[in-house]
Design a protein around this motif. Structure first.
Motif, PDB file in Angstrom:
ATOM      1  N   HIS A  29      -1.628  -0.359  -0.308  1.00  0.00           N
ATOM      2  CA  HIS A  29      -0.443  -0.811  -1.041  1.00  0.00           C
ATOM      3  C   HIS A  29       0.719   0.162  -0.853  1.00  0.00           C
ATOM      4  N   LEU A  30       0.441   1.434  -1.016  1.00  0.00           N
ATOM      5  CA  LEU A  30       1.496   2.439  -0.860  1.00  0.00           C
ATOM      6  C   LEU A  30       2.025   2.475   0.575  1.00  0.00           C
TER       7      LEU A  30
ATOM      8  N   LEU B 185      -6.373  13.445  -0.101  1.00  0.00           N
ATOM      9  CA  LEU B 185      -5.415  12.752  -0.968  1.00  0.00           C
ATOM     10  C   LEU B 185      -4.060  13.449  -0.944  1.00  0.00           C
ATOM     11  N   PHE B 186      -4.083  14.766  -1.010  1.00  0.00           N
ATOM     12  CA  PHE B 186      -2.837  15.532  -0.988  1.00  0.00           C
ATOM     13  C   PHE B 186      -2.084  15.309   0.329  1.00  0.00           C
TER      14      PHE B 186
ATOM     15  N   ASP C 236      -1.780  11.585  -7.550  1.00  0.00           N
ATOM     16  CA  ASP C 236      -2.180  10.756  -8.690  1.00  0.00           C
ATOM     17  C   ASP C 236      -1.753   9.296  -8.534  1.00  0.00           C
ATOM     18  N   GLU C 237      -0.779   9.044  -7.681  1.00  0.00           N
ATOM     19  CA  GLU C 237      -0.342   7.666  -7.435  1.00  0.00           C
ATOM     20  C   GLU C 237      -1.472   6.837  -6.821  1.00  0.00           C
TER      21      GLU C 237
ATOM     22  N   ILE D 239      -7.288   2.775 -10.341  1.00  0.00           N
ATOM     23  CA  ILE D 239      -8.635   3.143 -10.749  1.00  0.00           C
ATOM     24  C   ILE D 239      -8.622   3.679 -12.170  1.00  0.00           C
ATOM     25  N   LYS D 240      -7.631   4.493 -12.500  1.00  0.00           N
ATOM     26  CA  LYS D 240      -7.530   5.076 -13.835  1.00  0.00           C
ATOM     27  C   LYS D 240      -7.446   3.977 -14.897  1.00  0.00           C
ATOM     28  N   SER D 241      -6.588   2.997 -14.706  1.00  0.00           N
ATOM     29  CA  SER D 241      -6.443   1.954 -15.712  1.00  0.00           C
ATOM     30  C   SER D 241      -7.680   1.082 -15.785  1.00  0.00           C
TER      31      SER D 241
END
Length: 79
Positions: A11-12, A49-50, A61-62, A67-69
């Motif tokens: 998506h990003l 990730l970084f 964190d983006e 996943i977080k939600s």
């Protein structure tokens, strides 16, 4: 969304108008590796990730927002 869902990398990447090949060239990761990440077949390290976040001009964190939600309401993937 399942816990094996991609880390929003596709998506990003698409949001920025980039192909996997372009991200591979910029990041140094192979297109095959990026494809595996996007399909949830590979588990990236924090450093990966970084590095991808830097390449996509975002923050690590983006990648984890979806996943977080999802895990706040469904902890089945943690069992």
């Amino acid at each position: 969304m399942s816990c094996r869902e991609d880390l929003s990398a596709a998506h990003l990447r698409k949001e920025r108008g980039l192909t996997q090949e372009q991200v591979a060239d910029r990041s140094g990761f192979s297109q095959q590796y990026l494809s595996g990440l996007e399909k949830g077949r590979r588990n990236p390290t924090v450093i990966t990730l970084f590095e991808l976040a830097c390449c996509l001009k975002t923050t690590p964190d983006e990648f984890l927002q979806d996943i977080k939600s999802d895990t706040q309401t469904d902890h089945s993937c943690l069992a």
